[in-house]
Scaffold this motif. Structure first.
Motif, PDB file in Angstrom:
ATOM      1  N   UNK A   1      -5.261   0.981  -2.782  1.00 12.26           N
ATOM      2  CA  UNK A   1      -4.633   2.141  -3.491  1.00 12.26           C
ATOM      3  C   UNK A   1      -3.264   1.615  -4.088  1.00 12.26           C
ATOM      4  N   UNK A   2      -2.617   0.860  -3.395  1.00 12.98           N
ATOM      5  CA  UNK A   2      -1.111   0.521  -4.001  1.00 12.98           C
ATOM      6  C   UNK A   2      -1.327  -0.833  -4.719  1.00 12.98           C
ATOM      7  N   UNK A   3      -2.597  -1.331  -4.993  1.00 11.01           N
ATOM      8  CA  UNK A   3      -2.636  -2.638  -5.738  1.00 11.01           C
ATOM      9  C   UNK A   3      -2.364  -4.057  -5.204  1.00 11.01           C
ATOM     10  N   UNK A   4      -2.508  -3.983  -4.055  1.00  9.35           N
ATOM     11  CA  UNK A   4      -2.622  -5.130  -3.172  1.00  9.35           C
ATOM     12  C   UNK A   4      -3.937  -5.752  -2.637  1.00  9.35           C
TER      13      UNK A   4
ATOM     14  N   UNK B   1       5.447  -1.280  -2.075  1.00 11.18           N
ATOM     15  CA  UNK B   1       4.091  -0.812  -1.851  1.00 11.18           C
ATOM     16  C   UNK B   1       3.584  -0.718  -0.441  1.00 11.18           C
ATOM     17  N   UNK B   2       3.876  -1.326   0.494  1.00 11.50           N
ATOM     18  CA  UNK B   2       3.606  -1.315   1.775  1.00 11.50           C
ATOM     19  C   UNK B   2       4.184  -0.275   2.423  1.00 11.50           C
TER      20      UNK B   2
ATOM     21  N   UNK C   1      14.135  -5.360 -13.106  1.00 11.45           N
ATOM     22  CA  UNK C   1      13.305  -4.698 -14.195  1.00 11.45           C
ATOM     23  C   UNK C   1      11.954  -4.676 -14.095  1.00 11.45           C
ATOM     24  N   UNK C   2      11.523  -6.104 -14.134  1.00  9.01           N
ATOM     25  CA  UNK C   2      10.085  -6.126 -14.356  1.00  9.01           C
ATOM     26  C   UNK C   2       9.247  -5.594 -12.908  1.00  9.01           C
ATOM     27  N   UNK C   3       9.896  -6.028 -11.768  1.00  4.94           N
ATOM     28  CA  UNK C   3       9.370  -5.468 -10.424  1.00  4.94           C
ATOM     29  C   UNK C   3       9.357  -4.046 -10.511  1.00  4.94           C
ATOM     30  N   UNK C   4      10.355  -3.258 -11.047  1.00  2.82           N
ATOM     31  CA  UNK C   4      10.701  -2.041 -10.975  1.00  2.82           C
ATOM     32  C   UNK C   4       9.493  -1.116 -11.557  1.00  2.82           C
ATOM     33  N   UNK C   5       9.381  -1.674 -12.938  1.00  9.64           N
ATOM     34  CA  UNK C   5       8.338  -0.956 -13.510  1.00  9.64           C
ATOM     35  C   UNK C   5       6.879  -1.187 -13.225  1.00  9.64           C
TER      36      UNK C   5
ATOM     37  N   UNK D   1       2.299   1.519 -10.108  1.00 13.26           N
ATOM     38  CA  UNK D   1       1.504   1.426  -9.015  1.00 13.26           C
ATOM     39  C   UNK D   1       1.638   2.636  -8.044  1.00 13.26           C
ATOM     40  N   UNK D   2       3.044   2.929  -7.815  1.00 12.65           N
ATOM     41  CA  UNK D   2       3.201   4.151  -6.976  1.00 12.65           C
ATOM     42  C   UNK D   2       2.581   5.567  -7.677  1.00 12.65           C
ATOM     43  N   UNK D   3       2.920   5.504  -9.014  1.00 12.39           N
ATOM     44  CA  UNK D   3       2.319   6.656  -9.502  1.00 12.39           C
ATOM     45  C   UNK D   3       0.813   6.953  -9.242  1.00 12.39           C
ATOM     46  N   UNK D   4       0.262   5.581  -9.490  1.00 13.58           N
ATOM     47  CA  UNK D   4      -1.298   5.767  -9.697  1.00 13.58           C
ATOM     48  C   UNK D   4      -1.700   5.933  -8.072  1.00 13.58           C
ATOM     49  N   UNK D   5      -1.018   5.352  -7.160  1.00 15.06           N
ATOM     50  CA  UNK D   5      -1.571   5.591  -5.633  1.00 15.06           C
ATOM     51  C   UNK D   5      -1.417   7.005  -5.504  1.00 15.06           C
TER      52      UNK D   5
END
Length: 347
Positions: free
Chosen positions: A121-124, A143-144, A168-172, A177-181
């Protein structure tokens, strides 16, 4: 999924009032971003909803249940609320799977399927479950932390600036991923942030908090395009403010006569334009001419600082243009305005 309601909530600390009789409703299955500067009351509001701080007046409802109010107090562990902190706060002695399963109430033999489901769900990937938190990147740790908060299927998820410590890259990517989850889980969520771009892109609704009260609560396009006052306009994205005289659905200002969006008061006003509404033209082909003072280049676009020619007041004008072509400092350009503008009473 549960609707969250705050009714007349007042809260603070000894000798330091923070929230002043605030009302807020977050519809079931949606995300509301509480946006405000430092000291506006964002974290205090989250603490009240979570149950870490009791309000001095008003009530908090999660679903049909009053969790805080006159004569009523439900402790945090009984509110069915998931909480994601800024740093994730994972247990360092547990594996990723152990962190996610920590709050699960059912028999241990069923944890494995739920952990696998949440990792996806969180993309891991599944193999992340056996790692320790210190073997993960910052984005993976967040994400965890989200997966752990979602594991017991809470009625509400609270996110306390969870992306602010990431680059910046990780934040986006972590934000996406959070919004999708959250959407996939159907959870109701409240995000507190001071990042305007984050609030605009992440939430279904934005609640602008200033000095302990909500100045505007609406969908992102409404708050950005039709802010309630000049201060909200300047806080939520870049805003160009110039004086003008309004009447009959239009306003006369340094850019000439412009159409106005929304209700128009007659007389002196402040005119608000977004930088992307200002278009650069050849000299003499726009409404006014200006001199380019400076350029801030961002790759995908650029912000051009301009000084209006023959304007004694020297209003700071910023135009947002495509990053592939910008004029040089010192060049003379024309300026045009696209779309209607918003006006406010003069401050």
């Amino acid at each position: 999924m549960s609707t969250v309601r705050l009714r007349g909530v007042t809260a603070g600390y000894p000798g330091m009032p923070v929230l002043d009789c605030v009302d807020l409703m977050v519809a079931a299955g949606t995300t509301t971003a509480v946006l405000g500067g430092s000291g506006s009351g964002k974290t205090t509001l989250l603490r009240v909803v979570a149950g870490f701080l009791a309000p001095t007046a008003g009530e908090v409802l999660i679903g049909d249940r009053t969790v805080a109010g006159p004569g009523t107090w439900v402790p945090p562990e009984q509110r069915a609320v998931g909480y994601v902190r800024q740093e994730g706060a994972l247990f360092p002695h547990l594996s990723v799977a152990g962190n996610i399963a920590f709050g699960l109430p059912w028999p241990r033999r069923r944890h494995r399927d739920r952990v696998r489901e949440l990792l996806g769900l969180v993309g891991l990937s599944d193999d992340v479950g056996g790692r320790r938190p210190d073997q993960l990147s910052g984005g993976q740790q967040q994400r965890v932390a989200l997966a752990r908060a979602l594991a017991p299927r809470p009625q509400l998820v609270l996110l306390d600036e969870p992306f602010s410590s990431l680059d910046t890259a990780l934040r986006a990517s972590t934000r996406d991923a959070t919004a999708r989850a959250l959407r996939a889980s159907g959870a109701t969520a409240i995000l507190v942030t001071h990042d305007q771009a984050e609030a605009l892109s992440f939430a279904d609704e934005i609640a602008v908090l200033r000095a302990g009260t909500f100045r505007q609560v609406a969908a992102p396009p409404v708050v950005y395009g039709d802010p309630v006052d000049a201060e909200v306009a300047a806080f939520l994205g870049d805003a160009v403010l110039v004086p003008g005289i309004a009447g009959a659905g239009q306003v006369v200002c340094t850019f000439g006569t412009l159409a106005v969006r929304g209700f128009v008061t007659h007389g002196r006003v402040e005119v608000m334009l977004r930088p992307e509404q200002i278009r650069l033209t050849p000299p003499g082909a726009g409404r006014v001419d200006a001199t380019v003072l400076d350029i801030a280049y961002f790759g995908h676009d650029a912000v051009v600082e301009l000084d209006l020619i023959d304007d004694a007041t020297h209003h700071g004008i910023r135009a947002r243009v495509a990053g592939v072509a910008q004029p040089s400092p010192g060049a003379r350009v024309g300026l045009d305005v696209v779309g209607p503008v918003r006006v406010f009473p003069p401050t």
